[in-house]
Design a protein around this motif. Structure first.
Motif, PDB file in Angstrom:
ATOM      1  N   PRO A 212       5.035   2.089  11.376  1.00 24.04           N
ATOM      2  CA  PRO A 212       4.281   2.679  10.257  1.00 24.04           C
ATOM      3  C   PRO A 212       3.594   3.988  10.650  1.00 24.04           C
ATOM      4  N   PHE A 213       3.391   4.846   9.650  1.00 24.02           N
ATOM      5  CA  PHE A 213       2.646   6.097   9.855  1.00 24.02           C
ATOM      6  C   PHE A 213       2.058   6.526   8.516  1.00 24.02           C
ATOM      7  N   TYR A 214       1.169   7.520   8.563  1.00 22.13           N
ATOM      8  CA  TYR A 214       0.603   8.085   7.331  1.00 22.13           C
ATOM      9  C   TYR A 214       1.207   9.472   7.115  1.00 22.13           C
ATOM     10  N   ALA A 215       1.798   9.682   5.947  1.00 21.44           N
ATOM     11  CA  ALA A 215       2.386  10.992   5.642  1.00 21.44           C
ATOM     12  C   ALA A 215       1.305  11.893   5.041  1.00 21.44           C
ATOM     13  N   ILE A 216       1.078  13.036   5.689  1.00 25.56           N
ATOM     14  CA  ILE A 216       0.040  13.995   5.265  1.00 25.56           C
ATOM     15  C   ILE A 216       0.749  15.142   4.558  1.00 25.56           C
TER      16      ILE A 216
ATOM     17  N   VAL B  89      -2.342  11.056   1.428  1.00 27.55           N
ATOM     18  CA  VAL B  89      -2.360  10.407   2.751  1.00 27.55           C
ATOM     19  C   VAL B  89      -1.669   9.048   2.532  1.00 27.55           C
ATOM     20  N   ALA B  90      -0.346   9.038   2.566  1.00 26.63           N
ATOM     21  CA  ALA B  90       0.419   7.869   2.114  1.00 26.63           C
ATOM     22  C   ALA B  90       0.903   7.056   3.300  1.00 26.63           C
ATOM     23  N   ARG B  91       0.612   5.766   3.271  1.00 27.38           N
ATOM     24  CA  ARG B  91       1.104   4.922   4.367  1.00 27.38           C
ATOM     25  C   ARG B  91       2.587   4.640   4.165  1.00 27.38           C
TER      26      ARG B  91
ATOM     27  N   GLY C 281     -10.712  10.387   3.066  1.00 23.43           N
ATOM     28  CA  GLY C 281     -11.279   9.085   2.712  1.00 23.43           C
ATOM     29  C   GLY C 281     -10.406   7.899   3.100  1.00 23.43           C
ATOM     30  N   VAL C 282      -9.194   8.136   3.537  1.00 26.07           N
ATOM     31  CA  VAL C 282      -8.312   7.020   3.927  1.00 26.07           C
ATOM     32  C   VAL C 282      -8.582   6.672   5.393  1.00 26.07           C
TER      33      VAL C 282
ATOM     34  N   THR D 227       0.820  -1.213   0.000  1.00 26.28           N
ATOM     35  CA  THR D 227       0.000   0.000   0.000  1.00 26.28           C
ATOM     36  C   THR D 227       0.854   1.263   0.000  1.00 26.28           C
ATOM     37  N   ALA D 228       2.140   1.112   0.330  1.00 29.64           N
ATOM     38  CA  ALA D 228       2.975   2.313   0.416  1.00 29.64           C
ATOM     39  C   ALA D 228       3.343   2.795  -0.975  1.00 29.64           C
TER      40      ALA D 228
END
Ligand code: HEM
Length: 419
Positions: free
Chosen positions: A48-52, A38-40, A317-318, A5-6
Motif C-alpha cells: 500500500p501507498f498514498y498517492a499525492i 491523498v488517496a490510499r 489532514g490524512v 478507503t481506497a
C-alpha cells in the motif's frame, strides 16, 4: 484487493497500462486532485501507498527530506521486487543509487559527480552536443521523408550524449541502448528481457559486469571524464564501494537516457499536434527556452518517485504513520490548475512554469541542465530546417509505472539539408 478507503480512481497508479492511455489517466488524476488528493492505494502486486496528486503537497514533501526519506522505497516496485532488492542490499549486493540514499551519505555521494553537470563542464560539452544534434537531424534528411522519430532519432541522441559525458567508446553504444531499454521498459512487453524476476535481475547483473570492468580500467588509467570521477571518487576519504560505483554509472546511464528521449519525442509530438505553437517557435526562435520547459512539463517523463515517513505525520489532514510511503505523482502535479493557467494547453511561451518534472530539493535532477541543453540544441537545429511535418501513423505510448513516454512516433516531413 482494493480497500474500502481506497478511491477507485487511484488504482491507476498501480496499473502500468494507465500511462499509455492519457485520456483515462488525466481524467482519473483530475478527479483525485479535486476529491481525494491523498488517496490510499492498496492494489495489484504493490504494497500500500498514498498517492499525492496536488502540486503543493508534492513540493512540501520533497522540501522536507528529514521527515520524508528516499530509503527504503524510492520508486514503486512490486512487493516481490521490494523483497529481492532488500535481500540483495542486506547481503552487500544490489542497486544503491543516489535516488536510494538519504543525507548525510547522499550529499557526499552526489558531490562526486556533481561538477560534471555544472555550467562550466556543460559549456565544454556544448560543441559535442551540437555536433550530435546536427548529425541526427542530417540523418532524418537521409532516411526521410518518413521515419519513426522515437526509434530512429530520439533514443539515440541522448544516449550518445551520455556516452560522451562518461567518456565511453561509441562501440559500446548498442549494448548500453539495449540494457537501458530493458531496465526502464520492464513493464512493457516490447522492451523487457522477460517477465520473471530472474530475467529482470539479469539485466542489472549485465550492467554491473560492464561497469565493474570500466571502474578497474579508470582506476588504473584515469582520464578526464565522468567515468574517471566516479571510479576515483571518495566518501570520507574512502573509495566508493563496488556497489556504489556501479550504481552511480547505472543511474547516470539510465536516468539520462530514456527520460530525455521521452521529453524530445513527446515535445515533437506536441508541436505537430499544435501547429500554431510550431509556427510561433519558427517565428520567435528566442522562445526555445520556454518551449523546452513546456515540453518537459507536458511529457513529464518521470512519472513518480516515492518517499517514506520517518515519523507519524499528516498530509492535508490524512494521517500517515511512520514507515508508510507516499507516491509523488509528478504528472498530476504538472496539470494542477492551482499552479498552471490552462494546464491542458501546450504553450511554448509559458512563463512562469514551475513544473516538478525534475523533482525538487536535495534529489533535484542532477542532469536537468544537460537535458535542457540537449533539447535546445536538437530543436534549434531541427525547426528552421523543417518545411513541413505531420503524423504518419498513431503515436504509441509505453506501459510503465516509473519512466516512460512514446515508443513509436511515425512522422512524414520535408526537411532541408544542413549547411
Ligand atoms: C527530461 C529529462 C529528465 C527528467 C524529466 C528527469 C527527471 C528526474 C527526476 C524527477 C529526478 C528525481 C528528483 C527528486 O527526487 O526530487 C531525477 C533525478 C536524477 N536525474 Fe534526472 N531527469 C532527466 C534527465 C536527466 C539526465 C540527462 C541525467 C544525467 C545524465 C539525469 C540524472 C539524474 C540523476 C543522477 C538523478 C538522481 C539525483 C539524486 O537523487 O540526487 N537526469 N531526474
Amino acid at each position: 484487493m482494493s480497500t474500502s478507503t481506497a478511491d477507485d480512481a487511484a488504482t491507476i497508479f498501480a496499473d502500468a497500462t494507465a500511462y499509455a492511455d492519457e485520456p483515462r489517466l488525466h481524467a482519473a488524476m483530475a478527479h483525485l486532485r479535486r476529491h481525494n488528493p491523498v488517496a490510499r492505494v492498496d492494489h495489484g502486486p504493490y504494497r500500500p501507498f498514498y498517492a499525492i496528486t496536488k502540486h503543493a503537497d508534492v513540493l512540501d514533501i520533497e522540501r522536507d527530506n528529514k521527515l520524508w526519506l528516499s530509503a527504503p522505497r524510492p520508486v514503486l516496485t512490486t512487493a516481490a521486487a521490494d523483497d529481492v532488492a532488500k535481500a540483495q542490499l542486506d547481503s552487500g549486493a544490489g542497486l544503491r543509487t543516489l535516488i536510494h540514499m538519504d543525507d548525510p551519505h547522499h550529499r557526499k555521494v552526489r558531490a562526486i559527480g556533481a561538477d560534471w553537470f555544472r555550467p562550466k563542464a556543460l559549456r565544454n560539452l556544448q560543441t559535442r552536443v551540437d555536433e550530435l544534434a546536427k548529425s541526427y537531424v542530417d540523418k532524418m534528411v537521409e532516411i526521410g521523408p518518413e521515419c519513426d522519430f522515437v526509434e530512429d532519432i530520439a533514443v539515440h541522441f541522448p544516449l550518445s550524449v551520455i556516452l560522451s559525458l562518461l567518456g565511453l567508446p561509441e562501440a559500446d553504444y548498442s549494448r548500453m541502448h539495449k540494457l537501458t531499454q530493458e531496465m526502464f521498459g520492464a513493464d512493457d512487453a516490447e522492451y523487457r528481457r522477460g517477465t520473471t524476476l530472474e530475467e529482470r535481475m539479469a539485466t542489472l547483473l549485465d550492467f554491473f559486469d560492464y561497469f565493474s570492468k570500466l571502474t578497474a580500467s579508470r582506476r588504473e588509467n584515469p582520464t578526464d571524464d565522468l567515468a574517471s570521477a566516479i571510479a576515483n571518487g571518495t566518501v570520507d576519504g574512502e573509495p566508493l564501494s563496488d556497489v556504489d560505483t556501479a550504481s552511480y554509472y547505472v543511474i547516470v546511464a539510465s536516468a539520462g537516457h530514456d527520460t530525455t528521449k521521452d521529453a524530445i519525442s513527446g515535445g515533437l509530438r506536441a508541436l505537430i499536434e499544435n501547429p500554431g505553437e510550431l509556427d510561433r517557435l519558427r517565428r520567435e526562435p528566442e522562445l526555445i527556452g520556454t518551449a523546452v520547459e513546456e515540453m518537459i512539463r507536458w511529457t513529464t517523463p518521470v512519472k513518480e518517485f516515492m518517499r517514506t515517513a520517518a515519523e507519524d505525520t499528516t498530509v492535508r489532514g490524512v494521517p500517515i504513520a511512520k514507515g508508510e510511503s507516499v507516491y509523488l505523482a509528478y504528472t498530476s502535479a504538472n496539470r494542477d490548475d492551482e499552479v498552471f493557467d490552462d494546464p491542458f494547453t501546450f504553450d511554448v511561451g509559458r512563463f512562469p512554469n514551475q513544473h516538478l518534472a525534475f523533482g525538487y530539493g536535495v534529489h533535484f535532477c542532477l542532469g536537468a541542465a544537460l537535458a535542457r541543453m540537449e533539447m535546445k540544441s536538437l530543436f534549434t537545429e531541427l525547426i528552421p530546417r523543417l518545411d513541413s511535418i505531420e503524423l504518419a501513423g498513431d503515436p504509441e505510448l509505453a506501459a510503465t509505472v516509473f519512466v516512460g513516454g512514446l515508443k513509436h512516433l511515425p512522422i512524414r516531413y520535408s526537411l532541408r539539408a544542413g549547411k
